[in-house]
Motif scaffolding. Structure first.
Motif, PDB file in Angstrom:
ATOM      1  N   GLU A  38       1.262  -1.322   0.431  1.00 57.80           N
ATOM      2  CA  GLU A  38      -0.166  -0.049  -0.123  1.00 57.80           C
ATOM      3  C   GLU A  38       0.746   1.320   0.002  1.00 57.80           C
ATOM      4  O   GLU A  38       0.433   2.153  -0.315  1.00 57.80           O
ATOM      5  N   ALA A  39       1.821   1.328   0.728  1.00 59.97           N
ATOM      6  CA  ALA A  39       2.743   2.741   0.911  1.00 59.97           C
ATOM      7  C   ALA A  39       3.627   2.961  -0.522  1.00 59.97           C
ATOM      8  O   ALA A  39       4.342   3.802  -0.343  1.00 59.97           O
ATOM      9  N   HIS A  40       4.438   1.573  -0.783  1.00 61.51           N
ATOM     10  CA  HIS A  40       5.239   1.407  -1.144  1.00 61.51           C
ATOM     11  C   HIS A  40       6.203   2.979  -1.556  1.00 61.51           C
ATOM     12  O   HIS A  40       6.736   3.896  -1.923  1.00 61.51           O
ATOM     13  N   TYR A  41       6.789   2.044  -0.161  1.00 67.02           N
ATOM     14  CA  TYR A  41       7.613   2.779   0.248  1.00 67.02           C
ATOM     15  C   TYR A  41       9.580   2.923  -0.802  1.00 67.02           C
ATOM     16  O   TYR A  41      10.526   3.862  -1.516  1.00 67.02           O
ATOM     17  N   GLU A  42       9.280   1.768  -1.890  1.00 68.09           N
ATOM     18  CA  GLU A  42      10.642   1.917  -2.402  1.00 68.09           C
ATOM     19  C   GLU A  42      10.056   3.126  -3.859  1.00 68.09           C
ATOM     20  O   GLU A  42      10.965   2.657  -4.295  1.00 68.09           O
ATOM     21  N   ARG A  43       9.153   3.383  -3.917  1.00 68.66           N
ATOM     22  CA  ARG A  43       8.862   4.540  -5.288  1.00 68.66           C
ATOM     23  C   ARG A  43       8.749   5.843  -4.323  1.00 68.66           C
ATOM     24  O   ARG A  43       8.169   6.995  -5.319  1.00 68.66           O
ATOM     25  N   ARG A  44       9.486   5.782  -3.384  1.00 68.21           N
ATOM     26  CA  ARG A  44       9.223   6.894  -2.731  1.00 68.21           C
ATOM     27  C   ARG A  44      10.224   8.171  -3.477  1.00 68.21           C
ATOM     28  O   ARG A  44      11.801   7.424  -3.202  1.00 68.21           O
ATOM     29  N   PRO A  45      10.404   9.249  -3.273  1.00 61.32           N
ATOM     30  CA  PRO A  45      11.437  10.206  -4.051  1.00 61.32           C
ATOM     31  C   PRO A  45      12.775  10.383  -3.522  1.00 61.32           C
ATOM     32  O   PRO A  45      12.424  10.358  -1.782  1.00 61.32           O
TER      33      PRO A  45
END
Length: 548
Positions: free
Chosen positions: A366-373
């Motif tokens: 849900e949070a997808h931290y791997e896609r945070r800039p």
């Protein structure tokens, strides 16, 4: 046009001398306010960099002069009133008030579109939005028909008057594909100067800020605010957007210029002109705010009781010094508030990075931290001597932004002083353009005891394993002797080893250390071969109280 500017025009229009070039109505209004004081020096002229800006020559200089004038007077808090029902909206109600995309400003007229945020909930101080285009400056009025009031928010329809204003705005542009305009830049809330930028494929994460004042100081932090914005309408084919903002706070005022260039390599260039009302104890330039709850280097992770291996928007601070040295400092969620810094003169850049882009290291669908800039700050003028300061605040929730990084000039800013800082902001993935050496892949730490040891050492004896990967490390000749350059400010180090990991391209530097009592230990490690540096510098501060 605001009431303040209108009154200034009425008072001064008869005495204003004609200019060689006619100013637009907006610039004339702002300039009229500024010439009331003979003490103002002329602002440097900005050369228009976009087609839309040519219709508003002198506007940013006039806003700068207005900021300088405001700094001569006392700070005034927002005095407007908001309907009680809007001020008391809860989170679910606020989320149920949705902007209608077909009401977007500039819809079907430009590559960019602007969507507006409703005021209310925690956004109780609306901002003033100016639409500066074709020689006119008009305030964007509040229109209820711009919004759908759904679910529990349905009863709020019709409450707001035309003078309510907005909580902010978001900018849309086709950064991921030509058929859809995604939001890539957001300014929301007049109670602060926070804003966000993302690039293609990113999910929203860390925030930028206009300015930080006295962050983590005992007397408390001051949060400058963006009171007003001027949006310059771009031409139909233009891929460059210009936005101006007026900053205000008890200690400082400012004029900000944002030049946004969205796309495959999104970049926002910032010019910040600052005017001090009071002496400022600590000025934080180009501040970045993020979240780190726990990660691969954390200790006492069990206190979070979480199924995920890591939870963070950013995992480290990266810095490129004036001498060309790359430094990496991993983030931590300590038991107490800690402040550390990296000193330099005229740094080439710094940023809060989210290097780990592997979903398997987060397992959060849900949070997808791997896609945070990641967000990289690149100074565009001389910043002088100072330091990148990192503030790490204890937190037990991923809802809290507990990480702040910014540049602190050594030269104090006194009442009456003015400064100009120019820099660019680049939302990135794991890598900073131009970094060619090997980087830190991961940092791990644990108790420095030996298995089944009869008389184990105290928990304060630690073991570190730092893995480096990339660039030349993956192609070194088999007989190359790789060494670690290790330095520290205190404590005793033992068992330093360098080993190549089974993948054949990653090298590990491992060591143990014992601190001197409760003194913090500042460590630096990099790898070299034949007296040639192969990697960036791993820079880490260990606080013994983290394991108590």
């Amino acid at each position: 046009m605001s009431k303040l500017l209108t009154n200034a025009v009425r008072t001064l229009s008869s005495s204003r001398k004609p200019l060689h070039k006619p100013l637009t109505f907006a610039a004339s209004c702002l300039l009229a306010l500024c010439v009331a004081s003979e003490s103002f020096a002329a602002q440097p002229t900005i050369t228009p960099t976009s087609a839309s800006e040519t219709s508003q020559p002198g506007l940013f200089d006039a806003i700068s002069s207005r900021a300088k004038l405001l700094a001569k007077g006392n700070f005034k808090h927002f005095s407007g009133k908001m309907p009680e029902a809007l001020a008391k909206m809860d989170y679910d109600q606020y989320r149920s008030v949705r902007f209608r995309p077909d009401s977007s400003l500039w819809r079907n007229e430009a590559q960019f579109e602007i969507q507006l945020f409703h005021a209310g909930y925690i956004f109780k101080e609306p901002v003033v939005l100016h639409m500066a285009t074709n020689g006119n400056d008009s305030i964007v009025p509040f229109k209820q028909e711009y919004f759908n009031y759904e679910g529990t928010a349905a009863k709020l329809a019709g409450i707001a008057g035309k003078d309510l204003g907005y909580a902010g705005f978001r900018v849309h542009y086709p950064i991921n594909n030509p058929q859809y305009k995604d939001e890539f830049m957001v300014f929301q809330g007049a109670a602060s100067s926070y804003f966000r930028i993302i690039g293609p494929g990113h999910a929203w994460g860390l925030s930028a800020r206009g300015l930080a004042i006295d962050t983590a100081e005992p007397k408390g932090e001051e949060f400058p605010i963006f009171r007003e914005y001027w949006m310059l309408k771009p031409t139909p084919t233009e891929k460059h957007l210009v936005i101006y903002a007026l900053m205000d706070s008890p200690s400082v005022t400012g004029a900000f210029r944002f030049d946004a260039y969205p796309g495959a390599n999104t970049e926002v260039k910032v010019t910040a002109r600052l005017y001090a009302r009071k002496d400022i104890q600590k000025l934080g330039v180009a501040p970045l705010t993020s979240m780190f709850m726990f990660g691969e280097n954390s200790v006492n992770v069990s206190r979070f009781d979480d199924f995920r291996p890591e939870v963070h928007d950013s995992d480290g601070v990266s810095m490129l010094t004036s001498a060309g040295e790359w430094i990496w400092r991993p983030l931590s969620n300590h038991r107490g508030l800690h402040i550390s810094s990296l000193g330099d003169t005229n740094p080439q850049g710094f940023g809060l990075m989210q290097r780990d882009r592997d979903f398997n290291n987060y397992l959060d669908a849900e949070a997808h931290y791997e896609r945070r800039p990641s967000l990289w700050v690149k100074p565009e003028n001389s910043w002088g001597k100072g330091r990148v300061e990192l503030v790490e605040i204890p937190s037990d929730s991923e809802a809290n932004d507990n990480i702040v990084a910014y540049w602190v000039p050594d030269e104090p800013m006194k009442a009456g002083d003015s400064r100009e800082f120019k820099y660019s902001l680049q939302p990135l993935d794991a890598n900073v353009p131009g970094q060619t050496g090997a980087k830190v892949l991961r940092t791990r730490t644990g108790w420095g005891a030996v298995a089944a040891q009869g008389n184990p050492p105290p928990k304060s004896k630690r073991q570190f394993a730092i893995d480096f990967q990339g660039a030349e490390l993956g192609n070194l000749p088999a007989n190359t002797v790789v060494e670690a350059d290790l330095s520290k400010n205190a404590g005793n180090f033992t068992d330093l080893h360098i080993s190549k990991l089974p993948d054949g391209k990653t090298y590990r530097a491992s060591f143990k250390f014992e601190p001197d009592g409760n003194n913090a230990i500042d460590m630096r490690v990099f790898l070299k071969a034949n007296n040639k540096r192969l990697t960036e510098v791993w820079s880490y501060v260990w606080y013994p109280d983290d394991i108590q």
